[in-house]
Write a protein that holds these residues in place. Structure first.
Motif, PDB file in Angstrom:
ATOM      1  N   GLU A  28     -24.779  24.312  -5.693  1.00 55.33           N
ATOM      2  CA  GLU A  28     -23.731  24.543  -4.698  1.00 55.33           C
ATOM      3  C   GLU A  28     -22.561  25.280  -5.327  1.00 55.33           C
ATOM      4  N   LYS A  29     -22.003  26.191  -4.569  1.00 58.16           N
ATOM      5  CA  LYS A  29     -20.816  26.918  -5.010  1.00 58.16           C
ATOM      6  C   LYS A  29     -19.774  26.890  -3.908  1.00 58.16           C
ATOM      7  N   SER A  30     -18.544  26.630  -4.289  1.00 58.93           N
ATOM      8  CA  SER A  30     -17.445  26.638  -3.338  1.00 58.93           C
ATOM      9  C   SER A  30     -17.043  28.076  -3.010  1.00 58.93           C
ATOM     10  N   ARG A  31     -16.420  28.227  -1.851  1.00 61.35           N
ATOM     11  CA  ARG A  31     -15.890  29.558  -1.522  1.00 61.35           C
ATOM     12  C   ARG A  31     -14.762  29.954  -2.456  1.00 61.35           C
ATOM     13  N   LEU A  32     -14.238  28.968  -3.214  1.00 63.86           N
ATOM     14  CA  LEU A  32     -13.198  29.271  -4.206  1.00 63.86           C
ATOM     15  C   LEU A  32     -13.765  30.083  -5.364  1.00 63.86           C
ATOM     16  N   LEU A  33     -15.074  30.012  -5.540  1.00 58.59           N
ATOM     17  CA  LEU A  33     -15.723  30.683  -6.669  1.00 58.59           C
ATOM     18  C   LEU A  33     -15.989  32.136  -6.279  1.00 58.59           C
ATOM     19  N   SER A  34     -15.014  33.000  -6.586  1.00 62.26           N
ATOM     20  CA  SER A  34     -15.151  34.403  -6.211  1.00 62.26           C
ATOM     21  C   SER A  34     -16.194  35.086  -7.088  1.00 62.26           C
ATOM     22  N   ASP A  35     -16.457  36.357  -6.774  1.00 61.19           N
ATOM     23  CA  ASP A  35     -17.456  37.126  -7.511  1.00 61.19           C
ATOM     24  C   ASP A  35     -17.086  37.292  -8.981  1.00 61.19           C
ATOM     25  N   ARG A  36     -15.824  37.100  -9.300  1.00 59.33           N
ATOM     26  CA  ARG A  36     -15.418  37.253 -10.700  1.00 59.33           C
ATOM     27  C   ARG A  36     -15.785  36.021 -11.541  1.00 59.33           C
ATOM     28  N   PHE A  37     -16.173  34.966 -10.884  1.00 57.72           N
ATOM     29  CA  PHE A  37     -16.522  33.726 -11.568  1.00 57.72           C
ATOM     30  C   PHE A  37     -18.039  33.592 -11.636  1.00 57.72           C
ATOM     31  N   SER A  38     -18.520  33.177 -12.791  1.00 58.43           N
ATOM     32  CA  SER A  38     -19.938  32.871 -12.900  1.00 58.43           C
ATOM     33  C   SER A  38     -20.120  31.677 -13.820  1.00 58.43           C
ATOM     34  N   ALA A  39     -21.043  30.810 -13.460  1.00 59.16           N
ATOM     35  CA  ALA A  39     -21.326  29.619 -14.245  1.00 59.16           C
ATOM     36  C   ALA A  39     -22.815  29.560 -14.531  1.00 59.16           C
ATOM     37  N   GLU A  40     -23.110  29.040 -15.721  1.00 61.18           N
ATOM     38  CA  GLU A  40     -24.502  28.906 -16.126  1.00 61.18           C
ATOM     39  C   GLU A  40     -24.702  27.564 -16.809  1.00 61.18           C
ATOM     40  N   ARG A  41     -25.926  27.117 -16.760  1.00 56.84           N
ATOM     41  CA  ARG A  41     -26.328  25.928 -17.518  1.00 56.84           C
ATOM     42  C   ARG A  41     -27.772  26.171 -17.939  1.00 56.84           C
ATOM     43  N   PRO A  42     -27.966  27.049 -18.901  1.00 52.57           N
ATOM     44  CA  PRO A  42     -29.295  27.623 -19.171  1.00 52.57           C
ATOM     45  C   PRO A  42     -30.372  26.623 -19.554  1.00 52.57           C
ATOM     46  N   LYS A  43     -30.060  25.604 -20.266  1.00 55.03           N
ATOM     47  CA  LYS A  43     -31.089  24.670 -20.705  1.00 55.03           C
ATOM     48  C   LYS A  43     -30.865  23.278 -20.145  1.00 55.03           C
ATOM     49  N   GLY A  44     -30.033  23.201 -19.142  1.00 57.68           N
ATOM     50  CA  GLY A  44     -29.783  21.910 -18.540  1.00 57.68           C
ATOM     51  C   GLY A  44     -28.930  20.994 -19.380  1.00 57.68           C
ATOM     52  N   SER A  45     -28.274  21.551 -20.403  1.00 54.28           N
ATOM     53  CA  SER A  45     -27.402  20.712 -21.226  1.00 54.28           C
ATOM     54  C   SER A  45     -25.962  21.191 -21.050  1.00 54.28           C
ATOM     55  N   PHE A  46     -25.450  22.011 -21.982  1.00 55.20           N
ATOM     56  CA  PHE A  46     -24.088  22.491 -21.847  1.00 55.20           C
ATOM     57  C   PHE A  46     -24.006  23.550 -20.749  1.00 55.20           C
ATOM     58  N   SER A  47     -22.791  23.805 -20.313  1.00 54.51           N
ATOM     59  CA  SER A  47     -22.554  24.821 -19.287  1.00 54.51           C
ATOM     60  C   SER A  47     -21.415  25.734 -19.718  1.00 54.51           C
ATOM     61  N   THR A  48     -21.434  26.959 -19.230  1.00 48.82           N
ATOM     62  CA  THR A  48     -20.333  27.899 -19.440  1.00 48.82           C
ATOM     63  C   THR A  48     -19.805  28.378 -18.103  1.00 48.82           C
ATOM     64  N   LEU A  49     -18.507  28.585 -18.062  1.00 50.36           N
ATOM     65  CA  LEU A  49     -17.837  29.162 -16.896  1.00 50.36           C
ATOM     66  C   LEU A  49     -17.121  30.419 -17.382  1.00 50.36           C
ATOM     67  N   GLU A  50     -17.493  31.564 -16.809  1.00 48.09           N
ATOM     68  CA  GLU A  50     -16.878  32.825 -17.197  1.00 48.09           C
ATOM     69  C   GLU A  50     -16.040  33.353 -16.045  1.00 48.09           C
ATOM     70  N   ILE A  51     -14.870  33.837 -16.390  1.00 46.67           N
ATOM     71  CA  ILE A  51     -14.021  34.515 -15.417  1.00 46.67           C
ATOM     72  C   ILE A  51     -13.838  35.955 -15.896  1.00 46.67           C
ATOM     73  N   GLN A  52     -14.219  36.881 -15.080  1.00 48.55           N
ATOM     74  CA  GLN A  52     -14.076  38.293 -15.420  1.00 48.55           C
ATOM     75  C   GLN A  52     -12.804  38.855 -14.788  1.00 48.55           C
ATOM     76  N   ARG A  53     -12.204  39.821 -15.482  1.00 48.90           N
ATOM     77  CA  ARG A  53     -11.016  40.523 -14.947  1.00 48.90           C
ATOM     78  C   ARG A  53      -9.996  39.501 -14.453  1.00 48.90           C
TER      79      ARG A  53
END
Lengths: 111, 116
Positions: free
Chosen positions: B56-81
């Protein structure tokens, strides 16, 4: 949609006295849970107490207790024997499909 | 149980730069959540993962935001520009689904982002 409302932005209490923080909520979920979280200054969010909506008995955790009025959609937190370490921002939250927080009540315990 | 950890704790960046935050959940927890908290407000939901799937993603999460959890353990949140309006505390929380306590979320200390 869920909403959580805390109508008291700030409250203060003398050490060792009792204080009650108010919270009202609205949710369309039939099965939901309610929480109070504490966030001390510059420190992380800590779960204080939880209440399952299907349980009629009010939850209690040591000096912390709740008054859950399901029909009124009210969920207040009572802190007994207040301590200086209770000074923090307190957030009421509702979990239905996601966790929704209120705007918080800043509680100050005075010596 | 070492709790939820987040890195860095503070980040100052200039407008237009990209930033990435990391969250390490409690080890056995399979759900991971990201929230944003501005001063004097309660946290607002951004997104959540169950294992590696972003459910699920909120509408607050604009296109500049991306989140990953590649192996189901740690997660990263990236904000571009980054924009000045992105200045906030970014909170991570985790929970365990499947033992009747999935509604309990445990929070990390947060990453405070300041965009100048």
């Amino acid at each position: 949609a869920q909403t959580v409302t805390q109508s008291q932005p700030e409250m203060s209490v003398q050490e060792a006295e009792t204080v009650t923080l108010s919270c009202t909520y609205d949710t369309s979920e039939n099965n939901y849970y309610l929480f109070w979280y504490k966030q001390p200054p510059s420190r992380q969010m800590i779960l204080v107490i939880r209440q399952e909506a299907y349980k009629q008995q009010n939850a209690t955790e040591n000096r912390f207790s709740v008054n859950f009025q399901k029909a009124a959609k009210s969920f207040s937190l009572k802190i007994s024997d207040s301590q200086l370490g209770d000074t923090a921002m307190y957030f009421c939250a509702c979990w239905g499909s996601r966790l929704t927080f209120g705007e918080g009540t800043q509680l100050t315990v005075n010596p | 149980d070492t709790g939820v950890s987040q890195d860095p704790r503070h980040k100052i960046t200039k407008r237009g730069q990209n930033v990435t935050f990391r969250c390490d959940p409690i080890s056995e927890h399979n759900r991971l959540y990201w929230y944003r908290q501005t001063l004097g407000q309660g946290p607002e939901f951004l997104t959540y993962f169950q294992n590696e799937a972003q459910l699920e993603k909120s509408r607050l999460l604009s296109d500049r935001f991306s989140a990953e959890r590649p192996k189901g353990s740690f997660s990263t949140l990236e904000i571009q520009r980054t924009e000045q309006g992105d200045s906030a505390m970014y909170l991570c929380a985790s929970s365990l689904v499947g033992r009747g306590r999935s509604y309990e979320q445990y929070f990390g200390p947060g990453t405070r982002l300041t965009v100048t």
